[in-house]
Write an enzyme that holds these catalytic residues in place. Structure first.
Site, PDB file in Angstrom:
ATOM      1  N   ASP A 142       0.865  -1.154   0.000  1.00 38.87           N
ATOM      2  CA  ASP A 142       0.000   0.000   0.000  1.00 38.87           C
ATOM      3  C   ASP A 142       0.915   1.220   0.000  1.00 38.87           C
ATOM      4  O   ASP A 142       2.090   1.120   0.337  1.00 38.87           O
ATOM      5  CB  ASP A 142      -0.837  -0.072   1.278  1.00 38.87           C
ATOM      6  CG  ASP A 142      -1.691   1.153   1.468  1.00 38.87           C
ATOM      7  OD1 ASP A 142      -2.267   1.598   0.474  1.00 38.87           O
ATOM      8  OD2 ASP A 142      -1.757   1.644   2.600  1.00 38.87           O
ATOM      9  N   THR A 175      -0.089   4.783   1.098  1.00 41.27           N
ATOM     10  CA  THR A 175      -0.295   5.683   2.228  1.00 41.27           C
ATOM     11  C   THR A 175      -0.192   4.925   3.535  1.00 41.27           C
ATOM     12  O   THR A 175      -0.861   3.923   3.726  1.00 41.27           O
ATOM     13  CB  THR A 175      -1.689   6.316   2.132  1.00 41.27           C
ATOM     14  OG1 THR A 175      -1.890   6.700   0.792  1.00 41.27           O
ATOM     15  CG2 THR A 175      -1.797   7.496   3.047  1.00 41.27           C
TER      16      THR A 175
END
Lengths: 1078, 370
Positions: free
Chosen positions: A390, A392
């Site tokens: 991922d 963020t």
């Protein structure tokens, strides 16, 4: 018949007196997480244990031994099986006892129930649906409640759901509007959906009956529902009516074991087991056949000195053949060891502690170390080929800092850092003019929009004195905190909040509708540029777009802000639409969505903000190490392409020299043709570039380091991905998928942006199921990563800021991204090597254990005579050879940790299950065969004259077996000693201790006439063996000859291996490394 | 010369406390302990096997094994062994008649004598073995067909022998002592050895029957019920094994201490052989004086009471005379194996030395330009 909704009578008061009141039956509020009761524990646990194929196999062997007259007593296989079953049963029993205790604690917890105006103390388990329950501050809710009354004036209460989803922020819940203050006289029914596990969904309706009035209807949503397990905060007490109880609460429905992930090593074990099972069966078949061939010769079957019993004579020939076959199976069954399962389990369980213990994983900020949720996948960490990360919160810190904003195309920059002391800034402080100033009213509007359009709550501090400094913000998104910190906190009391149009990742925006003092109705909207731009007047877009794009390439998160005046009619229409949609029992989401979309049109753009999200510590180094280790890193993010791309550059996933292959909506629209055609064309084009023109990959050679090759990076966005995956025609879909995968596999890094959570999981699944079944790893920190964490072979959660859902659903959780490097390169590598060696060694040692017994059948008339004594048969795997391999599999560091961390390429050596390939398995098997042959025939030649003592006395068959067994135990242990590269005192203790124990045990076992044994076979056999010089000499000779090829191989292999040069010079340095660390 | 590095990793457990002392108690408990074990940093010895380190080991093994092998080979070769088959398969064999006319019911033993010549004198103690071939003493049904508690003098086992003894458990309603197939098939040929001196007179060679069984078997594992006195009474109520001519307490008429279960011939037989072709110690011929050989070279007669049928299962019977060395009986295998392994090690040592030498120089020259 299943009803779609349930009706609840609040306080068990029926709505109308004339109707016969039949209280509906719901389950009670007892939580049962335990599996067993005292009565069913034994049968149920045994049943579950014997459902495991291995346990069942051993049970069958045991039963055969009990029923059929077999060469070894049932004890030899019964005892280990009993041990395994007992230990497992005790462990599971203990765990269940703990669950019982926890259940009881919850079920017997005292709660207050309002009944007919009286407050009654009850045990929690006695709450019935419809009861009105009172809960005080800092207490957890005993069941799912609809909030009726709160002690707070504004009809709200605060709740943390930390124990449910790990999010520790305070959430606001609302009472049902218009309920009477006097609960006693409240006469209402609640109609709501049947229990379902989604924590964030709830639809219901409340009918309030008042005398002489039409029943009022109020909609109920998740904001009215207080979940069991959540805790009341900041509110003195509340009253609520129970809607779901016991096992029907959302918490209980969510309580379910995660699906079992199985590691590649386990699959290999099963494959090897099958091979050994074939060996076992064929051995038994060969022996049975030969037995009957041999018995066919006259005089052999039943010589005068060895007559059969009457019963044996009477048995049917075919039945005899069958029992003979079973007997041989039993005799050779040790080739498939029970103990391997035990050892593997123990290795995994104990081994995982080293991850939790590792102080390098300790993060001083959150004061936590790594967390291991499953120990079954330790070795899988050493096999990862694809890393899905991922962006963020994983690659970046998710620690937002306000950088700048632009209003009407003018840029404002945040400069005064010192004024950030208490998180509040004066209006003019942070926003100083850089270029020109936009109109004052525009500025104000912008700031007002930012101030109003959020869900930030100012935290109430209990101590007044500290309130000033400790004023913090709690919000559902960290972005918002940063924004609010960066701007003014104006008195929102000037405005009346009419509606909140919530944020969700699909819409990627949120709005509020407010009414100002002057009576104007305004809508403020805030969201991602892609979702705002199409909804505002096009002429305003251009001047802001420039800023947004520039900010995005610098890696900032951008938000656009827009507003719109609503006329009275427009507002009335929107208001009605929203209310209706909220009341809907079915498809509420879709209906809300369509109303939202209707309202949020034709807005005017005010400005944009940029918030920086810093990279995680050592993110770049970690990514580089992972790529160096041969892993393909894919970034899956919901963020926009430019931001994600700049993060990728910052993380060095893309280099300056990397040629980017873009497959996004923009590139698709470039050609001005139909998207499908363009997609087709681009895919073929990229495929040609990245796959066909690329030089063939040399096996094992590091592709990335050869500078001559062009690096490719691939970028795709969510919309295009769904076109690739869900192409209109079936044939195209699979073809595109293949092309896409092939391109991706040839790129050094892949970036997928604008991904919905489900798409992330889709991608992981696609790669997981692609050719070669590569091992995938997902790492993420937020709830939106849960799907991909669950989907991947190994799921890693980061203990980040976005709640704990990722951590709870992960297999391993680490505080920071940088820890991934050590987790994979050091721990994963070591665990894989350890368990792979463990498995191979186990098969090897049991093969050379049983092979002499098999060969002995050729010399004892195929009579199933065991070569070794029963005690040796039983103890071999339990005591004599189990501890050294366990110690090895826990402590071995064939390459020391620092070297593994420094040379990421070492990870490639074990890629693709390298140590459990058939080639190596064959090698170990041949080694076992060689050793078995050597042991047996070495002693066989010695026994061509059994007069081995200097007093002329002879040795018998048990001496034969004991000599073979002694050679076996020593060889097998010393073979492991040869393989051990890391001798701690534990290894020394266990290896030499096992050998000493064997000698000690043999003396002890042969030194006593055992009172309860039928036969004293080994009486003084071992001592007599040791008194014979020849026996000593043959033992030494055979051990040496068995190990000689091993030593030779080690010597010949080592200096020629690719790693030797790297490892050898670095090893002595490790001491220095350590010093530096401290 | 092992190329190993003793990697003494420092245990720095005390650091953590000092560095962290500002933290709360709860913090400390969560922070992993910084001990060498938990951080996988136990001091470890990391041996690395290379040509250089193994090379001397090969030479040493070679240098030790070859002399041992030669010693073994020589002492095995020095052992005198004489073997004679007296089964009586051929018509020319003196025991042919006995072998052919064997019947279980005959009460008189069949005699036969075999003449043989020792070309070399046997100097030290000579051990007399009987050997059987194709006799599966290691057959499972046979091996387990015994009752060790009965043989250990247990009274209840004497009266109620173990089921394993079937079908040799009871005879005519009485429990068999000793029960089981092994005991039942006790080797019962008697062998006597005569030396024909130059005058043609037969001199009986004294055969010692003590010390042929393991000491522990004779004195601990095998016990007569109720001590060694009055065995007739002790064995009352039991029956002799079916194939035996005499009950167990009358096995040795010459030595009363050698009767019952502690009869050494019986004990030797009860230790089941490992392979279907085996030998068992029968008698010992003690050396009388240091000047004369125990068995001088010349003519001998082996007198046999032929009681033991082996032809029915195509077996063979042998008588073996052998001297013994420190390594036991004659067996060239160990000597040859040691010499072979020693030579291979030595040879490998040389090969390794050459390879190592070549590899090293090449390696060095390659390193210099770097």
């Amino acid at each position: 018949i299943r009803v779609d909704s349930r009706t609840i009578y609040v306080g068990h008061r029926s709505s109308s007196t004339n109707e016969a009141f039949i209280p509906p039956k719901f389950c009670d509020n007892r939580i049962v997480s335990s599996k067993y009761t005292v009565w069913n524990f034994l049968p149920k646990n045994l049943f579950e244990q014997f459902r495991r194929i291995a346990n069942f196999y051993f049970l069958i062997i045991f039963l055969v031994q009990v029923i059929v007259d077999t060469p070894t007593s049932p004890v030899t296989s019964g005892l280990p099986l009993f041990f395994v079953i007992t230990v497992t049963a005790i462990k599971q029993g203990y765990e269940d006892w703990l669950r019982h205790k926890a259940d009881n604690e919850v079920n017997k917890y005292p709660v207050t129930v309002l009944e007919d105006g009286r407050r009654i103390r009850k045990e929690s388990e006695k709450i019935k649906v419809g009861d009105v329950v009172e809960v005080e501050e800092d207490k957890t809710f005993p069941c799912d409640l609809i909030l009726l009354q709160s002690s707070r004036g504004d009809d709200t209460c605060f709740v943390t759901t930390a124990s449910l989803d790990g999010e520790s922020n305070h959430k606001t819940h609302y009472t049902v509007p218009d309920t009477e203050k006097d609960l006693e006289s409240l006469n209402a029914t609640i109609e709501c959906e049947q229990p379902q596990p989604d924590l964030y969904k709830f639809v219901g309706r409340m009918h309030i009956y008042k005398t002489n009035q039409e029943p009022a209807v109020r909609s109920l949503g998740p904001e009215n529902l207080l979940l069991k397990g959540a805790t009341l905060k900041n509110t003195q007490k509340i009253c609520g009516v129970a809607v779901y109880t016991g096992m029907e609460t959302k918490m209980a429905l969510n309580y379910q074991g995660k699906s079992q992930k199985r590691s590649a090593v386990e699959k290999s074990i099963n494959a090897f087991l099958l091979v050994y099972l074939c060996i076992l069966v064929s051995k038994a078949l060969v022996c049975t056949t030969l037995k009957y061939v041999w018995q066919g010769k006259p005089g052999q079957d039943e010589p005068w000195y060895n007559e059969k019993t009457q019963r044996e004579k009477d048995t049917n020939l075919y039945l005899k053949m069958f029992t003979d076959f079973l007997s041989f199976m039993v005799l050779f069954n040790f080739i498939i060891p029970v103990s391997m399962y035990v050892t593997v389990e123990m290795q995994k369980f104990l081994g995982s502690f080293f991850i939790t213990w590792d102080k390098d994983f300790f993060d001083p900020e959150i004061k936590e170390g790594a967390l291991v949720n499953t120990s079954d996948l330790n070795e899988e960490l050493g096999q990862v080929e694809y890393v899905f990360t991922d962006k963020t919160g994983t690659l970046t810190q998710n620690n937002m800092e306000f950088i700048e904003c632009c209003i009407d195309g003018f840029q404002y920059k945040y400069q005064d850092e010192s004024s950030e002391l208490d998180g509040l800034c004066v209006p003019d402080g942070p926003v100083s003019k850089l270029q020109q100033k936009a109109g004052r009213e525009r500025e104000e509007l912008f700031l007002r929009a930012l101030c109003l359009c959020h869900t930030v709550q100012v935290k109430e501090s209990s101590e007044q004195g500290q309130a000033h400094e400790q004023r913090g913000f709690i919000a559902s998104s960290p972005d918002e905190v940063a924004l609010v910190k960066g701007t003014v906190v104006e008195r929102s009391s000037m405005y009346e909040l009419l509606h909140v149009l919530n944020f969700d990742p699909v819409r990627r925006r949120m709005s509020v509708i407010v009414r100002s003092k002057s009576g104007e109705t305004l809508l403020f909207c805030k969201g991602a540029d892609s979702s705002i731009f199409p909804r505002v007047k096009q002429e305003e877009v251009e001047r802001i777009r420039m800023h947004v794009e520039r900010n995005a390439t610098e890696g900032y998160r951008t938000l656009c802000v827009a507003y719109k005046y609503l006329s009275e009619e427009e507002y009335a229409q929107a208001d009605a639409g929203l209310r209706e949609a909220r009341l809907a029992l079915q498809d509420r989401e879709q209906k809300l969505m369509s109303v939202y979309n209707q309202v949020e049109t034709g807005m005017s753009l005010i400005g944009a903000t940029a918030v920086e999200d810093r990279l995680q510590e050592e993110a770049a180094e970690t990514m580089e190490a992972l790529q160096g280790a041969g892993m393909n890193v894919w970034v899956l993010t919901g963020d926009k392409m430019e931001t994600a791309k700049s993060t990728c550059y910052a993380c060095r996933l893309f280099q300056r020299s990397t040629e980017l292959l873009e497959l996004t909506v923009r590139t698709l629209e470039d050609g001005g043709r139909r998207r499908e055609e363009r997609l087709h064309e681009l895919l073929l084009d990229y495929h040609k570039k990245a796959v066909q023109d690329a030089p063939p990959v040399k096996a094992g050679v590091t592709r990335r380091w050869s500078s001559a090759n062009q690096d490719y990076g691939f970028i795709i966005d969510g919309a295009t991905l769904s076109m690739v995956l869900n192409s209109s025609s079936e044939s195209n879909a699979s073809r595109y998928k293949n092309l896409f995968l092939q391109i991706c596999q040839n790129c050094t890094a892949v970036l997928c942006c604008r991904m919905a959570p489900l798409q992330k999981a889709q991608i992981v699944k696609m790669v997981k199921n692609s050719k070669g079944c590569p091992i995938t790893l997902s790492i993420g920190d937020g709830a939106n990563d849960v799907s991909m964490i669950l989907e991947a072979h190994v799921g890693i959660g980061i203990k980040g800021k976005e709640g704990r859902q990722a951590v709870r659903n992960s297999d391993y959780a680490i505080p920071k991204l940088k820890h991934l490097k050590k987790l994979l390169l050091a721990h994963g590598h070591l665990y894989y090597v350890r368990i792979a060696h463990l498995v191979q060694y186990f098969f090897y040692k049991n093969l050379c254990f049983i092979l002499p017994q098999f060969l002995y059948q050729f010399f004892c008339g195929y009579s199933q005579q065991p070569l070794y004594d029963a005690a040796y048969l039983t103890m071999y795997n339990i005591c004599f050879t189990s501890m050294p391999i366990l110690a090895y599999s826990l402590l071995e560091q064939h390459i020391c940790i620092e070297v593994l961390l420094d040379n990421a390429t070492l990870y490639r050596d074990i890629a693709k299950n390298a140590m459990l390939r058939w080639g190596l398995f064959l090698y170990w098997t041949l080694l076992g065969v060689f050793h078995g042959l050597l042991f047996f025939f070495g002693v066989r030649f010695l026994f061509s004259n059994p007069a081995l003592q200097d007093n002329g006395q002879v040795f018998g068959n048990w001496s034969y077996g004991t000599i073979v067994f002694t050679v076996l135990v020593f060889t097998v242990t010393l073979k492991l000693a040869l393989d051990t590269r890391h001798w701690t005192w534990i290894n020394h203790f266990v290896i030499w201790g096992s050998l000493a124990f064997y000698v000690f045990f043999s003396f002890f076992w042969g030194g006593i006439i055992w009172p309860f044994l039928k036969q004293q076979r080994l009486y003084f056999v071992f001592a007599n063996m040791l008194s014979s010089v020849s026996a000593w000499l043959v033992i030494i000779l055979l051990i040496l000859v068995s190990l000689l090829p091993e030593i030779l191989l080690v010597v010949f292999r080592k200096p020629r291996g690719p790693n030797a040069r790297q490892i050898a010079p670095v090893t002595p340095l490790s001491y220095k490394h350590l010093k530096e660390d401290d | 010369m092992m190329a190993s590095s003793y990697n003494a990793k420092e245990e720095d457990g005390h650091h953590s406390g000092a560095a962290n002392h500002g933290g709360a108690g709860a913090v400390k408990s969560k922070k992993p302990d910084n001990t060498a074990f938990k951080q996988q940093r136990l001091p470890a010895w990391q041996p690395i096997l290379t040509a250089g380190t193994v090379l001397p080991a090969f030479f040493v093994i070679g240098l030790i094994f070859i002399p041992i092998g030669i010693g073994l080979y020589v002492s095995s070769n020095n052992i005198k062994e004489f073997e004679i088959d007296y089964t009586g398969v051929d018509i020319s064999n003196p025991c042919y008649v006995c072998a052919k006319n064997f019947s279980w019911n005959s009460t008189t033993p069949c005699h036969c004598s075999v003449n043989f010549t020792l070309t070399q004198p046997f100097e030290s103690n000579v051990f007399m073995y009987y050997g059987l071939s194709n006799f599966y003493q290691n057959h499972r049904r046979y091996v387990k067909s015994r009752d060790d508690s009965q043989l250990n003098g247990d009274h209840s086992a004497l009266a109620y022998p173990s089921k394993e003894c079937e079908p040799y458990r009871t005879s005519e309603g009485l429990p068999i002592a000793p029960c089981g197939a092994i005991a039942n098939s006790l080797f019962n040929d008697t062998l006597e050895l005569y030396y024909i001196d130059l005058n043609g007179t037969r001199n009986e060679i004294p055969l010692v029957k003590k010390g042929i069984a393991w000491w522990t078997d004779k004195h601990v594992k095998f016990r007569n019920p109720g001590g060694n006195n009055n065995l007739t009474v002790a064995f009352r109520g039991t029956s002799k094994p079916v194939n035996w001519r005499k009950p167990v307490y009358e096995l040795d008429s010459t030595d009363l201490e050698n009767n019952g279960f502690i009869n050494e011939d019986f004990i030797v037989w009860m230790r089941t052989a490992a392979l279907p072709t085996f030998r068992k110690l029968y008698r010992i011929i003690q050396k009388k004086s240091s000047t004369t050989p125990t068995l001088p070279s010349g003519q001998y007669i082996l007198d046999i009471n032929y009681n033991y049928p082996v032809l029915s299962f195509d077996g063979r019977k042998r008588m073996i005379l052998s001297t013994i060395s420190w390594m036991g009986g004659k067996n060239p295998f160990l000597g040859i194996a040691y010499i072979t392994v020693g030579s291979i090690c030595f040879f490998l040592g040389v090969v390794l030395l050459i390879i190592h030498h070549k590899y090293d120089t090449r390696n060095n020259s390659a390193d210099i330009p770097n």
